[in-house]
Design an enzyme around this catalytic site. Structure first.
Site, short mmCIF file in Angstrom:
data_model
loop_
_atom_site.label_atom_id
_atom_site.label_comp_id
_atom_site.label_asym_id
_atom_site.label_seq_id
_atom_site.Cartn_x
_atom_site.Cartn_y
_atom_site.Cartn_z
N LYS A 196 -3.42 -14.91 -5.65
CA LYS A 196 -4.01 -14.65 -7.09
C LYS A 196 -3.17 -14.32 -8.07
CE LYS A 196 -4.99 -9.98 -6.10
NZ LYS A 196 -6.08 -8.97 -6.22
N LEU A 256 -6.74 -0.85 -3.26
CA LEU A 256 -6.30 -1.32 -4.52
C LEU A 256 -6.40 -2.71 -4.18
CD1 LEU A 256 -3.36 -2.31 -3.31
CD2 LEU A 256 -2.77 -0.11 -3.11
N CYS A 316 -5.59 -9.91 2.91
CA CYS A 316 -6.60 -8.91 3.22
C CYS A 316 -7.90 -9.65 3.81
CB CYS A 316 -6.93 -7.84 2.31
SG CYS A 316 -5.52 -6.76 1.98
N VAL A 373 0.79 -1.08 0.04
CA VAL A 373 0.01 -0.08 -0.03
C VAL A 373 0.99 1.27 -0.07
CG1 VAL A 373 -1.71 1.31 1.44
CG2 VAL A 373 -2.22 -1.09 1.03
N1 LIG Z 1 -1.87 -5.71 0.35
C1 LIG Z 1 -3.09 -5.09 -0.01
O1 LIG Z 1 -3.52 -5.40 -1.02
C2 LIG Z 1 -3.89 -4.16 0.97
C3 LIG Z 1 -5.07 -3.21 0.32
C4 LIG Z 1 -5.78 -2.36 1.12
C5 LIG Z 1 -5.42 -2.34 2.36
N2 LIG Z 1 -4.46 -2.99 2.84
C6 LIG Z 1 -4.02 -2.56 4.41
O2 LIG Z 1 -3.00 -1.76 4.07
C7 LIG Z 1 -2.12 -2.01 5.46
C8 LIG Z 1 -0.69 -2.30 4.94
O3 LIG Z 1 -0.64 -3.26 4.07
P1 LIG Z 1 0.61 -3.83 3.07
O4 LIG Z 1 -0.03 -5.14 2.32
O5 LIG Z 1 0.97 -2.74 2.29
O6 LIG Z 1 1.57 -4.37 4.29
P2 LIG Z 1 2.94 -4.62 4.01
O7 LIG Z 1 3.36 -5.89 5.03
O8 LIG Z 1 3.29 -5.19 2.56
O9 LIG Z 1 3.80 -3.38 4.33
C9 LIG Z 1 3.71 -3.17 5.72
C10 LIG Z 1 5.35 -2.20 5.89
O10 LIG Z 1 5.08 -1.39 7.10
C11 LIG Z 1 6.40 -1.40 7.66
N3 LIG Z 1 6.18 -1.18 9.01
C12 LIG Z 1 5.76 -1.70 10.09
N4 LIG Z 1 6.14 -1.04 11.33
C13 LIG Z 1 6.55 0.30 10.91
C14 LIG Z 1 6.77 1.30 11.66
N5 LIG Z 1 6.69 1.33 13.16
N6 LIG Z 1 7.41 2.26 10.90
C15 LIG Z 1 7.31 2.33 9.42
N7 LIG Z 1 7.15 1.27 8.99
C16 LIG Z 1 6.81 0.24 9.56
C17 LIG Z 1 6.86 -2.99 7.36
O11 LIG Z 1 8.40 -2.99 7.35
C18 LIG Z 1 6.40 -2.99 5.99
O12 LIG Z 1 7.52 -2.75 5.04
C19 LIG Z 1 -2.67 -3.13 5.98
O13 LIG Z 1 -3.52 -2.41 7.17
C20 LIG Z 1 -3.43 -3.89 5.25
O14 LIG Z 1 -4.71 -4.31 5.59
C21 LIG Z 1 -3.54 -3.65 2.09
#
Ligand SMILES: NC(=O)c1ccc[n+]([C@@H]2O[C@H](COP(=O)([O-])OP(=O)(O)OC[C@H]3O[C@@H](n4cnc5c(N)ncnc54)[C@H](O)[C@@H]3O)[C@@H](O)[C@H]2O)c1
Length: 440
Positions: free
Chosen positions: A327, A156, A266, A11
């Protein structure tokens, strides 16, 4: 605008790429030093079509920088997005420790007015907690600085994330004051040109909207899988049923594919977290529990079909698996149905010959050190000598395989189509034993 994004995962990076692409100045921050070093060297840690090019171009243009310093992220921002992970806790509720750690760090660093936007998927009430954490730190520092916390969930889809971000169906914004709304309207104006897509609402409704959307989609999938199991038992073809119901505009064709269940980072966690939120507020969400239970069962379906064919005698068999990611068009294997199939096969004494266009490396890390798991660079090589081939993820390159060559190279010509992408007649005409989901 000067924007910082804390958390550079799927994200965070997609948002950073999209916001810098339209001219904003963006800082992408992460605590993972290797991730940031890689990004600075032009190496993008995830596979997402179009992402690498966009990140690198904007970084070359100087509109996008990568850092591990929360101090820089806070200092440089007018608007700061929190996009860190919210993984499931042991009881299924969302683990907010990362989000709240960021809130605390903001409170420790903030020196001037800031709009903090929570983009992570978070339970209702989290924005209030973020606000409290920041205030507490400010109080400790003896400072009074004007800040606001808004909600802006992300919709997304991995695999199509760039186009989803650049051309969103809607932009949900939960705000408590007009200044925050005006700032977010300005920030998102470049994505809003065609027609008004920004929907403003109160913070709690915005937080719940994200869970409601994922719960609705997961429910469609589980209902369809439930129906496929009924179809199998009554001798109906779920694909004909799908066509029959999808043509009703009240139902529609999207998200009604029967298959091996949903996975990813998700749907599983968000359905569980919503169920948990409901319980914490004294309500048992029976439908959500059923959605999850049906999905968990469905993930075992491909193995069940295999095991039924081989009458439970799976020891020593070689099983080829096409598709490991949850997927197509992503290398994400979190909660992927392929993992359940592979674990079950290994446990039953079979070995795995896997192929995936992008996720092979991540899967290899999961099964590292386990005998009987091998990833191949070519799908036909994976199938050669196998006693069965199971399709789990419908990547485009699997849609029109050379069935004749598969039949010749496989040890036993048995196919389980976990996504119903092939025609039973076509496959069977090639002399292959074919099983699908809810089809005779
Ligand atoms: N992946 C998806 O398709 C998607 C879609 C919509 C919403 N989301 C939501 O968005 C959020 C993020 O998802 P994602 O898939 O990008 O996660 P991800 O695991 O790919 O990325 C999260 C990142 O945050 C970093 N992080 C953790 N603690 C931190 C801190 N204290 N300071 C700075 N960075 C830190 C991690 O190192 C990691 O790189 C989640 O809540 C998820 O549910 C994800």
């Amino acid at each position: 605008m000067r924007i910082s994004i804390v958390g550079s995962g799927y994200v965070g990076l997609v948002s950073g790429a999209g916001l810098s692409e339209v001219g904003h100045h963006v800082v992408c921050m992460d605590i993972d030093a290797k991730r940031i070093a890689d990004l600075r060297n032009g190496k993008v840690p995830i596979f997402e079509p179009g992402l690498e090019e966009m990140l690198m171009e904007n970084s070359r243009q100087g509109r996008l920088i990568f850092t591990t310093s929360i101090n820089d992220a806070v200092e440089q921002a007018q608007v700061l997005f929190i996009a860190v992970g919210t993984p499931p806790d042991e009881d299924g509720s969302a683990d907010l420790s990362h989000v709240l750690a960021v809130a605390e760090a903001i409170g420790q660093q903030i020196e001037k007015p800031l709009l903090v936007v929570v983009k992570s998927t978070v339970p209702v009430g989290t924005c209030e907690k973020v606000s409290e954490r920041i205030s507490k730190e400010l109080e400790r520092r003896g400072l009074e600085i004007d800040f606001t916390v808004a909600s802006n969930p992300e919709f997304l889809k991995e695999g199509a994330a760039i186009s989803d971000f650049m051309k969103p169906d809607r932009i949900i914004v939960g705000v408590e004051n007009e200044e925050a709304e005006a700032l977010l309207r300005e920030l998102y104006a470049p994505f809003n040109r065609n027609h008004e897509k920004l929907l403003c609402m109160d913070v709690r409704s915005s937080e719940l909207t994200k869970y409601a959307a994922n719960a609705m989609l997961a429910t469609k999938i589980s209902l369809m899988n439930e129906l496929s199991n009924v179809a199998e038992r009554v001798g109906a073809d779920i694909e004909q049923v799908r066509n029959g119901i999808g043509s009703d505009p009240r139902i529609g064709f999207s998200f009604i594919y029967p298959g091996a269940g949903y996975g990813g980072s998700c749907f599983p966690k968000d359905v569980r977290a919503l169920e948990n939120t409901a319980r914490q507020h004294g309500y048992e969400a029976e439908l959500l529990k059923a959605v999850e239970a049906v999905n968990n069962r469905q993930k075992h379906k491909p193995f069940e079909l295999l095991s039924r064919h081989f009458k439970g005698q799976m020891g020593g068999l070689k099983v080829a698996v096409w598709g490991l990611s949850f997927k197509p068009n992503t290398d994400d294997i979190r909660e992927a149905p392929s993992l359940i199939l592979i674990e079950s096969c290994l446990e039953a004494g079979a070995s795995i010959r896997a192929h995936d266009p992008e996720a092979g490396e991540k899967a290899s890390r999961v099964f590292e050190g386990q005998a009987g798991f091998e990833v191949f660079a070519d799908p036909y090589e994976a199938a050669a000598g196998a006693d069965a081939l199971v399709l789990i993820t419908e990547w485009k390159l699997y849609w029109a395989p050379d069935f004749r060559s598969l039949r010749e190279s496989m040890n036993q010509a048995v196919i389980v189509d976990g996504r119903n992408i092939w025609s039973p007649e076509v496959v069977r005409r090639r002399g292959i034993t074919y099983y699908a989901i809810g089809r005779p």
